[in-house]
Design a protein around this motif. Structure first.
Motif, short mmCIF file in Angstrom:
data_model
loop_
_atom_site.label_atom_id
_atom_site.label_comp_id
_atom_site.label_asym_id
_atom_site.label_seq_id
_atom_site.Cartn_x
_atom_site.Cartn_y
_atom_site.Cartn_z
N HIS A 1 0.84 -1.20 0.00
CA HIS A 1 0.00 0.00 0.00
C HIS A 1 0.88 1.26 0.00
CE1 HIS A 1 -3.35 -2.53 2.12
NE2 HIS A 1 -3.29 -2.77 0.83
N ARG A 2 2.01 1.18 0.74
CA ARG A 2 2.91 2.35 0.82
C ARG A 2 3.46 2.68 -0.57
NH1 ARG A 2 6.66 0.67 4.67
NH2 ARG A 2 4.91 0.74 6.09
N ASN A 3 3.74 1.65 -1.37
CA ASN A 3 4.21 1.91 -2.75
C ASN A 3 3.19 2.77 -3.50
OD1 ASN A 3 6.47 0.31 -2.40
ND2 ASN A 3 5.51 -1.53 -3.29
N VAL A 4 1.92 2.46 -3.33
CA VAL A 4 0.87 3.20 -4.05
C VAL A 4 0.79 4.64 -3.53
CG1 VAL A 4 -1.57 3.25 -4.68
CG2 VAL A 4 -0.43 1.04 -4.35
N ILE A 5 0.87 4.78 -2.22
CA ILE A 5 0.74 6.11 -1.61
C ILE A 5 1.92 7.00 -2.05
CG2 ILE A 5 0.71 7.35 0.61
CD1 ILE A 5 -0.57 4.64 1.74
N GLU A 6 3.12 6.42 -2.05
CA GLU A 6 4.30 7.20 -2.47
C GLU A 6 4.18 7.60 -3.93
OE1 GLU A 6 7.67 4.85 -1.29
OE2 GLU A 6 7.46 5.45 0.82
N LYS B 1 1.78 10.45 -4.30
CA LYS B 1 2.38 11.74 -3.89
C LYS B 1 3.23 12.29 -5.03
CE LYS B 1 4.76 13.78 -0.01
NZ LYS B 1 5.50 13.57 1.21
N LYS B 2 4.06 11.43 -5.60
CA LYS B 2 4.95 11.88 -6.70
C LYS B 2 4.14 12.33 -7.90
CE LYS B 2 9.06 9.15 -5.67
NZ LYS B 2 9.31 7.73 -5.66
N ALA B 3 3.02 11.67 -8.14
CA ALA B 3 2.21 11.99 -9.34
C ALA B 3 1.35 13.23 -9.13
CB ALA B 3 1.33 10.78 -9.69
N GLY B 4 1.32 13.75 -7.91
CA GLY B 4 0.52 14.97 -7.65
C GLY B 4 -0.97 14.70 -7.50
N VAL B 5 -1.31 13.48 -7.07
CA VAL B 5 -2.73 13.16 -6.81
C VAL B 5 -3.24 14.10 -5.72
CG1 VAL B 5 -4.23 11.38 -5.79
CG2 VAL B 5 -2.56 10.75 -7.55
N ARG B 6 -4.45 14.62 -5.91
CA ARG B 6 -4.93 15.67 -5.00
C ARG B 6 -5.86 15.18 -3.89
NH1 ARG B 6 -7.76 19.78 -7.84
NH2 ARG B 6 -7.99 18.52 -9.70
N ARG B 7 -6.38 13.93 -4.05
CA ARG B 7 -7.22 13.34 -2.99
C ARG B 7 -7.02 11.84 -3.00
NH1 ARG B 7 -13.15 15.62 -4.37
NH2 ARG B 7 -13.79 14.23 -2.70
N ARG C 1 -1.40 0.86 9.96
CA ARG C 1 -0.15 1.32 9.34
C ARG C 1 -0.45 2.09 8.06
NH1 ARG C 1 2.27 -3.08 11.84
NH2 ARG C 1 1.69 -4.60 10.27
N THR C 2 -1.35 1.55 7.24
CA THR C 2 -1.64 2.23 5.97
C THR C 2 -2.38 3.54 6.23
OG1 THR C 2 -1.64 0.16 4.74
CG2 THR C 2 -2.79 2.01 3.73
N GLU C 3 -3.28 3.55 7.20
CA GLU C 3 -3.95 4.82 7.54
C GLU C 3 -2.90 5.87 7.90
OE1 GLU C 3 -6.98 4.69 10.50
OE2 GLU C 3 -8.26 3.29 9.41
N ALA C 4 -1.91 5.46 8.69
CA ALA C 4 -0.86 6.42 9.10
C ALA C 4 -0.07 6.88 7.89
CB ALA C 4 0.05 5.76 10.14
N ASP C 5 0.23 5.96 6.97
CA ASP C 5 0.98 6.34 5.76
C ASP C 5 0.17 7.30 4.89
OD1 ASP C 5 3.17 4.83 6.48
OD2 ASP C 5 2.53 3.06 5.33
N VAL C 6 -1.12 7.05 4.79
CA VAL C 6 -1.98 7.94 3.99
C VAL C 6 -1.96 9.33 4.61
CG1 VAL C 6 -4.41 8.44 3.47
CG2 VAL C 6 -3.52 6.15 3.07
N LYS C 7 -2.09 9.40 5.92
CA LYS C 7 -2.12 10.71 6.59
C LYS C 7 -0.77 11.41 6.46
CE LYS C 7 -5.74 9.32 9.75
NZ LYS C 7 -6.10 8.84 11.07
N ALA C 8 0.32 10.64 6.56
CA ALA C 8 1.66 11.23 6.51
C ALA C 8 2.01 11.72 5.09
CB ALA C 8 2.70 10.21 6.97
N SER C 9 1.28 11.25 4.10
CA SER C 9 1.61 11.61 2.71
C SER C 9 1.36 13.08 2.43
CB SER C 9 0.79 10.77 1.73
OG SER C 9 -0.57 11.21 1.73
N GLY C 10 0.51 13.70 3.21
CA GLY C 10 0.18 15.11 2.97
C GLY C 10 -0.91 15.29 1.92
#
Ligand code: NAP
Length: 290
Positions: A81-86, A89-95, A117-126
């Protein structure tokens, strides 16, 4: 606006894509690890495998809003899941919206830590986020109706635990509401059915609708796991389902907050309707619980 859906080939993902298609101003991108499996969806399809980061950047190019459906693979998922979230972020997804588990912060189910863990990663992504803490699908239980009719009983380890499940279609509708609407940023929704039931009540409703005496037989965890393995489920999955049922017996699947019906603006699918739907399709074979 362009909305992308991971896990678009899955049962929930397919329902989300179908409901989004009625939403005219939205461009839809179905993300699939096997794009050919998504070719019948009738929308743009791109390859995206959570475990292959190189597929994720191109998959998310130009995407405004992303639905990250949790992986169905047993075993470690948070890193995927972290791979997708990162990549988002790099692609500039807005939501971003993520399908978590009901009461992820307090749930005794062993599925919860990874979702946390994934909820925390989503929140940390900004990235502005919405967490969809989905309760159990009613189909997990009504999928056993064919087997119950054949054997005269439902089996499980959920005891008197009350289960506030909802149909996948209810969760899909809530997901589309969140993806296409405003005011959901930063929110965590606890999504569950309006009415809770026990597996004894599931059996009673099935008896009522079929005119057959179908009971519910509560089994010790190990016995239930062995029975599921005997039906052909992989050992690890059989044990996990039995464990989750024991969690249900302790109230892990109960919720009375009615946030799901509030989001979709109608009551969630009642058990009687879910049973009737399952009876219609049980003629064509039995769905295994998942
Ligand atoms: N609330 C509940 O009762 C409940 C019950 C079961 C599961 N769940 C969770 O909710 C999710 C959605 O439910 P569902 O019924 O739609 O499950 P599903 O029908 O099993 O679909 C899961 C989806 O995840 C995709 N997937 C798995 N691993 C992937 C990877 N490495 N890369 C890309 N895609 C991957 C699958 O792709 P393929 O088509 O290629 O396999 C499929 O599209 C599940 O994945 C699971 O996390 C919830």
């Amino acid at each position: 606006m362009t909305i992308a859906i991971t896990g678009a080939t899955g049962q929930l993902g397919r329902l989300v894509v179908a409901k989004l298609k009625g939403n005219v101003p939205t461009a839809i991108v179905a993300l699939a690890r096997s794009p050919t499996k998504a070719s019948d969806l009738g929308v743009t399809v791109r390859e995206a495998d959570y475990a292959k980061p190189e597929t994720l950047g191109p998959a998310l190019a130009g995407v405004d809003a992303l639905l990250l459906i949790s992986s169905s693979e047993l075993g470690p998922r948070a890193a995927k899941h972290r791979n997708v979230i990162e990549a988002a972020k790099k692609a500039g997804v807005r939501r971003i919206a993520y399908t978590s588990i009901l009461h992820a912060d307090t749930s005794p189910l062993d599925l919860a830590p990874e979702h946390r863990r994934t909820e925390a990663d989503v929140k940390a992504s900004g990235i502005p986020f919405t967490i969809l803490r989905n309760g159990w699908y009613t189909e997990n239980y009504t999928g056993s109706i064919g087997g119950a009719l054949a054997g005269g009983a439902f089996i499980g380890s959920a005891g008197d635990g009350r289960i506030s499940s909802a149909a996948r279609a209810d969760y899909a509708e809530a997901t589309v509401t969140v993806l296409t609407g405003e005011g959901h940023g930063g929110k965590t929704y606890e999504l569950a059915g309006d009415d809770a039931y026990t597996l004894f009540e599931l059996a009673a409703e099935t008896s009522r609708q079929t005119g057959r005496a179908i009971s519910y037989r509560n089994l010790p965890e190990a016995e239930y796991a062995a029975a599921l393995a005997g039906f052909g489920l992989p050992e690890a999955l059989a044990q996990a389902i039995a464990r989750w049922d024991v969690g249900a017996s302790k109230g892990a699947l109960f919720d009375n907050g009615r946030q799901l019906s509030a989001l979709i603006g109608r009551p969630t699918t009642p058990l009687a309707v879910a049973v009737a739907d399952a009876l219609k399709s049980s003629v064509s074979g039995m769905e295994q619980p998942s």
